[in-house]
Design a protein around this motif. Structure first.
Motif, short mmCIF file in Angstrom:
data_model
loop_
_atom_site.label_atom_id
_atom_site.label_comp_id
_atom_site.label_asym_id
_atom_site.label_seq_id
_atom_site.Cartn_x
_atom_site.Cartn_y
_atom_site.Cartn_z
N PHE A 38 0.84 -1.48 0.09
CA PHE A 38 -0.57 0.28 -0.36
C PHE A 38 0.83 1.02 -0.22
O PHE A 38 2.06 1.23 0.68
CB PHE A 38 -0.48 0.00 1.47
CG PHE A 38 -1.80 -0.89 0.91
CD1 PHE A 38 -3.43 -0.66 0.54
CD2 PHE A 38 -2.10 -1.99 1.53
CE1 PHE A 38 -4.16 -1.48 1.05
CE2 PHE A 38 -2.96 -3.44 1.13
CZ PHE A 38 -4.02 -2.63 0.96
N TYR A 322 -10.79 3.14 2.39
CA TYR A 322 -9.76 2.36 1.50
C TYR A 322 -9.71 2.82 -0.11
O TYR A 322 -10.82 3.78 -0.47
CB TYR A 322 -9.87 1.31 0.84
CG TYR A 322 -9.26 0.53 0.22
CD1 TYR A 322 -8.16 -0.39 0.13
CD2 TYR A 322 -9.92 0.37 -1.17
CE1 TYR A 322 -7.33 -1.18 -1.76
CE2 TYR A 322 -9.89 -0.25 -2.05
CZ TYR A 322 -8.75 -0.21 -2.36
OH TYR A 322 -7.85 -1.73 -3.60
N HIS A 330 -3.47 2.37 -1.33
CA HIS A 330 -3.66 3.45 0.50
C HIS A 330 -4.80 3.09 1.30
O HIS A 330 -5.82 3.30 1.30
CB HIS A 330 -3.13 5.12 -0.18
CG HIS A 330 -4.38 5.90 0.40
ND1 HIS A 330 -4.09 6.62 -1.73
CD2 HIS A 330 -4.95 7.11 0.41
CE1 HIS A 330 -5.27 7.23 -1.45
NE2 HIS A 330 -5.89 7.51 0.08
#
Length: 491
Positions: A38, A322, A330
């Motif tokens: 991420f 999200y 991310h």
């Protein structure tokens, strides 16, 4: 504003398909947390600010479509009420002198927007609840023209099976029945975003929950609704009740409300999304064409639209987010505790105070939430909403303590250390934490200033509605000076 939808009503097929898809999204998200990277190398912060539109007499004006057309800036969007707008600021890093630049950018943007609003007979007010809003203002065409809001309203009312009950105690209790979610539109807030890694998410969320009570006590700015003086931050209880999908029978059974503080510390962001799916029926069952498993198999990042849309209808005070930007996923903690206003300086001070505290609390070897029950954090939040600066809160090592004492003895030192850890310039930290320190010394935030000013105006012979309008006029004058609220005169 949230994602738009394509329809207003939904049948059994939509609900059945949505439940299947949201479980697929949840499974894909669990896989991503275990195996995928991420974006978190350079954490960014973000801010959203909701505002109200008033006319020359400081009464709400249902003009957001015309005002937004005049502003002509995608950073400004509509909100639930036709008298609401929202400003979304671009994400930015926190270190150095970014706080000062944030204040300058925010003031410049709002000044331009307000000037264009005035060309359409409106002006922008940043405040937690518009004090001049009355029941007659929500009796007509109060809702923004967007399918999402119509669908949300219909889903909430249908789930309840009847009118929405508003019952708020306080110095001047208020009880009424609403045929729609219109009272929710009165709640205007500031949301703070913080990008974090999956491994760090739980600690940041837990820390934000610990801080929710002190945050609210220091920043309360919503003491009036429909002419009644209620809680210091009435917005908290009003938002909870106006979006409650539970009929009385389900409340008595202990079914969880959609406006939710939560009930436990977490170990992973997955805990929160899994709770959303397990506890809350969908309100907006929009089904996309995306197959998240196929997207993962092909090496692409899934958007997970069903999971994200559902998350937007579970109103946690600290919400997991999200998102995907330029193909990279991310995670963010969205802090939704604070009201809008009173000034840009106050809001930036609230933001840096929060970011500094979160940074410091998550860096401790023995995290604060391991020494504090979740129930105590929730009780702090409720006390802060009711009493604001006058609340007494529980804090490990201090016991039950006043907000000023807690802030001076524990919170300000921690926030200073946290901002230093962020790499925030010393003069920036001093400016904004100095505002918090001044607010505590004066024991005056937006809520206390509003209450004291209305009381003084009524002592001079004004009726309540006239006093509220005159108070709001003075509030707007001070708001445009950008002098922090604790320095505002009370005459």
């Amino acid at each position: 504003m949230g994602d738009e939808v394509t329809r207003i009503t939904y049948g059994r097929n939509q609900h059945r398909a949505y439940r299947r898809k949201i479980q697929q999204c949840l499974d894909a998200f669990e896989t991503m947390l275990a195996r995928y990277g991420f974006d978190c190398e350079a954490p960014l912060t973000g801010m959203e600010i909701e505002g109200n539109l008033v006319d020359g007499d400081y009464q709400p004006v249902m003009a957001n479509s015309a005002v937004l057309a005049a502003i002509d800036d995608p950073a400004y969007q509509r909100e639930l009420g036709a008298y609401n707008i929202e400003l979304n600021l671009p994400p930015r890093p926190l270190p150095g002198r970014q706080g000062l630049q944030l204040e300058a950018d925010l003031r410049a943007s709002l000044n331009v927007a307000d000037a264009k609003a005035r060309g359409n007979g409106a002006r922008i007010v940043m405040i937690g609840i518009l004090p001049t809003l009355m029941p007659d203002h929500l009796a007509g065409a109060w809702m923004s023209d967007a399918a999402r809001y119509a669908a949300l309203n219909d889903s909430v009312v249908a789930a309840r099976g009847g009118d929405i009950a508003i019952d708020i105690d306080g110095p001047e209790p208020l009880r009424l029945q609403a045929a729609s979610i219109a009272p929710e539109s009165a709640c205007t807030s500031m949301q703070l975003h913080l990008q974090v890694s999956p491994e760090e998410f739980a600690g940041h969320w837990n820390a934000a929950q610990v801080l929710a009570g002190p945050q609210l006590a220091l920043g309360a700015n919503s003491p009036f609704f429909f002419g009644h003086r209620l809680w210091a931050e009435t917005r908290v209880e009003l938002f909870s009740q106006s979006t409650d999908t539970r009929p009385e029978e389900l409340k008595k059974q202990g079914v969880r409300p959609r406006v939710w503080f939560g009930e436990r510390w977490i170990d992973s962001i997955f805990d929160l999304f899994e709770e959303n799916v397990r506890y809350f029926p969908p309100l907006l069952p929009e089904v996309s064409d995306e197959d998240p498993a196929t997207e993962l198999a092909r090496g692409r990042t899934p958007q997970l639209p069903e999971l994200r849309l559902h998350n937007g209808t579970v109103y946690r005070w600290n919400r997991p987010v999200y998102d995907v930007v330029d193909g990279r996923p991310h995670l963010r903690v969205e802090n939704r505790v604070l009201p809008s206003g009173p000034t840009v300086a106050d809001m930036v001070a609230n933001a840096l105070f929060y970011y500094g505290l979160v940074r410091r609390l998550t860096g401790e070897q023995l995290p604060l939430w391991t020494r504090m029950s979740f129930a105590a954090a929730h009780e702090n939040f409720r006390r802060a909403a009711r009493h604001g600066m006058g609340a007494r809160l529980h804090w490990p090592g201090l016991g039950e303590v006043s907000v000023p004492e807690l802030t001076r003895r524990a919170l300000l030192p921690l926030a200073r250390q946290g901002l230093a850890d962020w790499g925030v310039a010393a003069e920036v930290a001093e400016r904004y934490l100095g505002i918090i320190e001044g607010r505590v010394a004066a024991q005056r935030n937006g809520a206390t200033w509003q209450v004291l000013t209305v009381a003084a105006l009524q002592e001079r012979g004004l009726g309540r509605r006239d006093a509220l309008a005159e108070m709001l006029r003075r509030y707007c004058t001070h708001m445009h000076t950008n002098s922090p609220v604790h320095t505002w005169e009370l005459s």
